[in-house]
Scaffold this motif. Sequence first.
Motif, PDB file in Angstrom:
ATOM      1  N   UNK A 127       0.831  -1.204   0.000  1.00  0.00           N
ATOM      2  CA  UNK A 127       0.000   0.000   0.000  1.00  0.00           C
ATOM      3  C   UNK A 127       0.869   1.259   0.000  1.00  0.00           C
ATOM      4  N   UNK A 128       1.875   1.278   0.885  1.00  0.00           N
ATOM      5  CA  UNK A 128       2.735   2.461   1.004  1.00  0.00           C
ATOM      6  C   UNK A 128       3.523   2.675  -0.288  1.00  0.00           C
ATOM      7  N   UNK A 129       4.051   1.608  -0.847  1.00  0.00           N
ATOM      8  CA  UNK A 129       4.827   1.727  -2.092  1.00  0.00           C
ATOM      9  C   UNK A 129       3.948   2.326  -3.189  1.00  0.00           C
ATOM     10  N   UNK A 130       2.751   1.794  -3.297  1.00  0.00           N
ATOM     11  CA  UNK A 130       1.841   2.245  -4.338  1.00  0.00           C
ATOM     12  C   UNK A 130       1.520   3.739  -4.179  1.00  0.00           C
ATOM     13  N   UNK A 131       1.194   4.160  -2.969  1.00  0.00           N
ATOM     14  CA  UNK A 131       0.867   5.569  -2.727  1.00  0.00           C
ATOM     15  C   UNK A 131       2.078   6.455  -2.958  1.00  0.00           C
ATOM     16  N   UNK A 132       3.261   5.962  -2.594  1.00  0.00           N
ATOM     17  CA  UNK A 132       4.479   6.748  -2.786  1.00  0.00           C
ATOM     18  C   UNK A 132       4.745   6.985  -4.267  1.00  0.00           C
ATOM     19  N   UNK A 133       4.598   5.910  -5.037  1.00  0.00           N
ATOM     20  CA  UNK A 133       4.843   6.036  -6.480  1.00  0.00           C
ATOM     21  C   UNK A 133       3.906   7.084  -7.077  1.00  0.00           C
ATOM     22  N   UNK A 134       2.681   7.140  -6.563  1.00  0.00           N
ATOM     23  CA  UNK A 134       1.729   8.117  -7.093  1.00  0.00           C
ATOM     24  C   UNK A 134       2.073   9.534  -6.641  1.00  0.00           C
TER      25      UNK A 134
END
Lengths: 263, 266
Positions: A127-134
């Motif tokens: 979840x954190x990786x995904x939000x960070x990439x965005x």
Amino acid sequence: MTPLVARPWFVQIAAPVLLGLLVLCGWQGFCRLDHIPPYILPAPGDIGASLLANRATLLHALWSTMKVTLMALALSVAIGVAIAFVLVQSRVLENSLLPYVILMQVTPIVAIAPLIIVLVKAPAVALVVCATVIAIFPIISNTLQGLRSVDPGLADYFSMNKASRLQFLLRLRIPSALPMFLAGLRISAGLSLVGAVVAEFVAGTGGTSSGLAYEILQSGFQLDIPRMFASLALITVAGLALYGAMAALQRMVLRALSHAPGR
Amino acid sequence: MIANPAATPVVELRAAEKVFDDGTRGLVPIDLAVQPGEFVSLIGPSGCGKSTLLRLLANLHAPSDGQVLWWRGGFDQVGGDGRRLSFVFQEPTLMPWASVLANVRLPLDLAGVPRQEAQARARAALQAVGLAQAQDRTPGQLSGGMRMRVSIARGMVTRPDLLLMDEPFGALDEFTRNRLDADLAALSRQGGLTTIFVTHSLYEAVFLSSRIVVMASNPGRLFGEMRIDPAIVRDQAFRLSERFALLCRDLSVLLTSAALASGEGA
Ligand SMILES: Nc1ncnc2c1ncn2[C@@H]1O[C@H](COP(=O)(O)OP(=O)(O)OP(=O)(O)O)[C@@H](O)[C@H]1O
Ligand SMILES: [Mg+2]
């Protein structure tokens, strides 16, 4: 005496609040009078009731969404600023890397969210990786642009006064970059929340349960529409709080800056 | 205070020339030596290389050929007691994020002057340009003329020994300009200060200078020189004297021929 509508506090705060209340009352009245069933369009009263009834679950979901959001924001700042500083060091580096940064920026990251969720095994990390990439790109591009925006006249002034590299960095480059960086931070804060919610949706459809997006999904399956709206309202409140916090931070930093660093 | 040819020049150009990267000839090889205590004005048509010459003297341009010497040495001679250089640019060039006071304090901060002392000196410098009230504002909240005065205060706060000023008073009203001219004249009469001053006003040049260097363009070069007895006290009486009028007329004649010699620049 100034009429009410001419006073700044009224126009800025009271007026939108009043309008909001009016809309809510209209909404409530419309639902009641036309006997709209709550599973089609819940009245504000129903939403409030659902929020109260489910407060434990919903607040817990809010907390986990906020955790993802804030961690993603922190990571975006740390990594984004680092990347910008590296890129600004050399033209060659920037020229070779920037196309890929832009390539990733123009790809709708939402589309690769499922990929990240599949690739990263630990759901919390995914979840954190995904939000960070965005959320990271506004930080990179704004910081980079800020670091480049140094006034050449001031740079001359510093070099004429034999400023050290550290003085250049602390007293010229960083302050020059700050306004752009802070603007980027504001955008990025909003995107972190978007990213967290999107990631939760994607993960939620895969069966991982956490966050407000998951609550929305579940409420949808159960046709508990008031609870869906209640979750949505909490997301909005979270977004507003983030926006307010970033605006306050921006003001504070810029004010502190005007009274200048010590050494 | 009186220029002594035997003294070490504060700053010196030896056949220094400037050709820009794009091939523009900014300045043909120039020889110029400025003695301690001199007040030299540079005057000439727009684009004749006044700013370029000043930037050579501030080490902001390297000469394409020839040499620039400070106190008979390299730029590393500059700085420290008795060898401080200060430059007031044609534009205010302030830090937009910092308060007026912090802007004026900048050169002291960069040199590591203790905060208390720096603060006090910056206040005094602001007072001298009539901006004591504005110390907590940011440059964006000032008028163009006020910004320029902040820049002048920043130039004076280090108590420079060599002061380079690029048309510092151009944006100011007549009254403020005359007042700052008088302050500058008083300062250089106290001795110690060597000034190189770019101006477009021949009255200002005559009022302030012990030497006026007239430049011409196409290509940028020194065209002529006029000396004015440094012993004359620069005050209102001088401004109204017949001597002043005559000097202005002479300079005007010289300037006209410089303009003619500049071809299209005229
Ligand atoms: N970086 C540069 N590259 C190329 N040409 C330049 C550069 N800087 C200045 N020039 C040219 O050098 C000449 C002299 O410029 P300079 O700024 O020294 O003139 P000036 O005498 O200060 O004019 P003004 O009175 O308008 O300020 C001009 O023709 C200008 O176009
Ligand atoms: Mg100029």
